[in-house]
Write a protein that holds these residues in place. Sequence first.
Motif, PDB file in Angstrom:
ATOM      1  N   ARG A 250      16.494 -37.213-104.508  1.00  0.00           N
ATOM      2  CA  ARG A 250      15.827 -36.500-103.426  1.00  0.00           C
ATOM      3  C   ARG A 250      16.768 -36.323-102.237  1.00  0.00           C
ATOM      4  O   ARG A 250      16.828 -35.245-101.616  1.00  0.00           O
ATOM      5  CB  ARG A 250      14.579 -37.273-102.993  1.00  0.00           C
ATOM      6  CG  ARG A 250      13.711 -36.535-101.971  1.00  0.00           C
ATOM      7  CD  ARG A 250      12.593 -37.421-101.464  1.00  0.00           C
ATOM      8  NE  ARG A 250      13.128 -38.497-100.633  1.00  0.00           N
ATOM      9  CZ  ARG A 250      13.426 -38.370 -99.350  1.00  0.00           C
ATOM     10  NH1 ARG A 250      13.279 -37.188 -98.733  1.00  0.00           N
ATOM     11  NH2 ARG A 250      13.877 -39.402 -98.655  1.00  0.00           N
ATOM     12  N   VAL A 251      17.509 -37.381-101.881  1.00  0.00           N
ATOM     13  CA  VAL A 251      18.442 -37.307-100.757  1.00  0.00           C
ATOM     14  C   VAL A 251      19.567 -36.320-101.041  1.00  0.00           C
ATOM     15  O   VAL A 251      20.029 -35.608-100.139  1.00  0.00           O
ATOM     16  CB  VAL A 251      18.999 -38.712-100.461  1.00  0.00           C
ATOM     17  CG1 VAL A 251      20.163 -38.644 -99.476  1.00  0.00           C
ATOM     18  CG2 VAL A 251      17.893 -39.601 -99.910  1.00  0.00           C
ATOM     19  N   ASN A 252      20.001 -36.247-102.291  1.00  0.00           N
ATOM     20  CA  ASN A 252      21.057 -35.294-102.645  1.00  0.00           C
ATOM     21  C   ASN A 252      20.577 -33.850-102.498  1.00  0.00           C
ATOM     22  O   ASN A 252      21.360 -32.954-102.183  1.00  0.00           O
ATOM     23  CB  ASN A 252      21.533 -35.543-104.076  1.00  0.00           C
ATOM     24  CG  ASN A 252      22.311 -36.852-104.198  1.00  0.00           C
ATOM     25  OD1 ASN A 252      22.849 -37.359-103.214  1.00  0.00           O
ATOM     26  ND2 ASN A 252      22.368 -37.403-105.398  1.00  0.00           N
ATOM     27  N   ARG A 253      19.281 -33.628-102.728  1.00  0.00           N
ATOM     28  CA  ARG A 253      18.731 -32.269-102.564  1.00  0.00           C
ATOM     29  C   ARG A 253      18.422 -31.967-101.103  1.00  0.00           C
ATOM     30  O   ARG A 253      18.600 -30.838-100.651  1.00  0.00           O
ATOM     31  CB  ARG A 253      17.463 -32.107-103.416  1.00  0.00           C
ATOM     32  CG  ARG A 253      17.694 -32.155-104.918  1.00  0.00           C
ATOM     33  CD  ARG A 253      16.439 -31.709-105.662  1.00  0.00           C
ATOM     34  NE  ARG A 253      15.267 -32.486-105.262  1.00  0.00           N
ATOM     35  CZ  ARG A 253      14.870 -33.613-105.855  1.00  0.00           C
ATOM     36  NH1 ARG A 253      15.593 -34.117-106.859  1.00  0.00           N
ATOM     37  NH2 ARG A 253      13.787 -34.253-105.453  1.00  0.00           N
ATOM     38  N   HIS A 254      17.904 -32.960-100.403  1.00  0.00           N
ATOM     39  CA  HIS A 254      17.501 -32.784 -99.009  1.00  0.00           C
ATOM     40  C   HIS A 254      18.212 -33.866 -98.182  1.00  0.00           C
ATOM     41  O   HIS A 254      17.710 -35.002 -98.096  1.00  0.00           O
ATOM     42  CB  HIS A 254      15.987 -32.911 -98.855  1.00  0.00           C
ATOM     43  CG  HIS A 254      15.222 -32.007 -99.773  1.00  0.00           C
ATOM     44  ND1 HIS A 254      15.117 -30.652 -99.574  1.00  0.00           N
ATOM     45  CD2 HIS A 254      14.545 -32.278-100.936  1.00  0.00           C
ATOM     46  CE1 HIS A 254      14.393 -30.116-100.541  1.00  0.00           C
ATOM     47  NE2 HIS A 254      14.039 -31.082-101.379  1.00  0.00           N
ATOM     48  N   PRO A 255      19.359 -33.568 -97.607  1.00  0.00           N
ATOM     49  CA  PRO A 255      20.174 -34.580 -96.927  1.00  0.00           C
ATOM     50  C   PRO A 255      19.390 -35.396 -95.914  1.00  0.00           C
ATOM     51  O   PRO A 255      18.670 -34.856 -95.070  1.00  0.00           O
ATOM     52  CB  PRO A 255      21.268 -33.754 -96.250  1.00  0.00           C
ATOM     53  CG  PRO A 255      21.379 -32.524 -97.100  1.00  0.00           C
ATOM     54  CD  PRO A 255      19.995 -32.233 -97.572  1.00  0.00           C
TER      55      PRO A 255
END
Length: 402
Positions: A250-255
Amino acid sequence: MRKPLLTRLLKLRELDRVWCARVQQENLKRLYFLALFGVFLSLSQICLFWLLDATGSAAEARWREISLLVHPVILLLSLLIGGLTLRLRRQDNPSAAVERLSTLTATLILAIGLMLTAFDQLVIQGVTPLVAACSVTALLLYLRPFTALILFSAALIIGLLIIDQLSNSPALKLSSTMNSLTACASGLLVSWILYRNFLREQQLRKVLLRQREILKARTRQLQFQASHDTLTGLFNRREFERLTESELSRVNRHPAPLSLLMLDLDHFKAINDNFGHPAGDAVIRHVARLLGEHTRNCDTIGRLGGEEFIILLPETDLPQAQQTAEKLRGLIEHSSIDIDNGRLQITASIGLACLAPGCQTHLTPLYQAADQALYRAKRGGRNRVEHFYFTPGLDTVPAEAP
């Protein structure tokens, strides 16, 4: 033979007491459809007799006139029963009223069957209406055995009196008598069997539902055991890694910032050696409780094994993660645990790895960074917090993190 029969009767009575409300709920549904069936049947019979050729003997003409009078009465009774059924369906607990209505409906069906049988003696001298009434009563309504015995016995006695008084042919009288006896006896038997089977079906359904709930509870327990540590109730390593990989995706998609804390209790082996493993287990549970009570609901806590814990902090930058780590370290340092030999004071070392917004990585580098930071905390004197900070472009950990 007496004892098994008495046992069965007592068991049936107990089932009847337990499932009386369920029986009446089913009867309420059946009364509604029975009323619709009565309306359809009476209207069709009225149309049929209205269109029937009026020519014939005086007895046939009289039979037709009586039928044209009886079936409107059946129509009105069907509408009345349907209206009462709709009213009872709006009540919260109409069991007693439904039972009375069911008994009244069964009585009316048998009474109409006897009335039409009496009229039939004018022409065909048959007992078809009584047979039909017994069949409808037995098949469409659940009657208690004693109630069914009274109704079908009364129907048989009245039917035999009608046949005896109105039938002229000895052969037809004998045939009608045997048919009436067979119809009432069969109706009673079918009514008793269906009622008993319905009660047993409800009992079996209850057992199956209870077993299904037990199975669901056991499945939930197995799922919990497969994903949680048995001593602390925290996530085990496998489940923690799965949840962390999902959060990293999720963090990789939405920094967004993300931090990982690795916590290790200091000198835990000495606790086991000096005070025993039960004391060590108490320490583990105590620390797990502290971590659970002083972290956010969105944080994920796991036990890696032994005295090592790991915490995932979503949406947490380096200053926030350091503040959280120091708070947890202080709570552990200033807490104490009661054991048989006194009170234990414990401390913990914490390694922190923080992922800056826009920095993409996987669990392994993040885990390695937190592990190296923990190693520095141990080497630096224990009971302290060390950190490693991932910045954009840095997705691996140096052999010796700074």
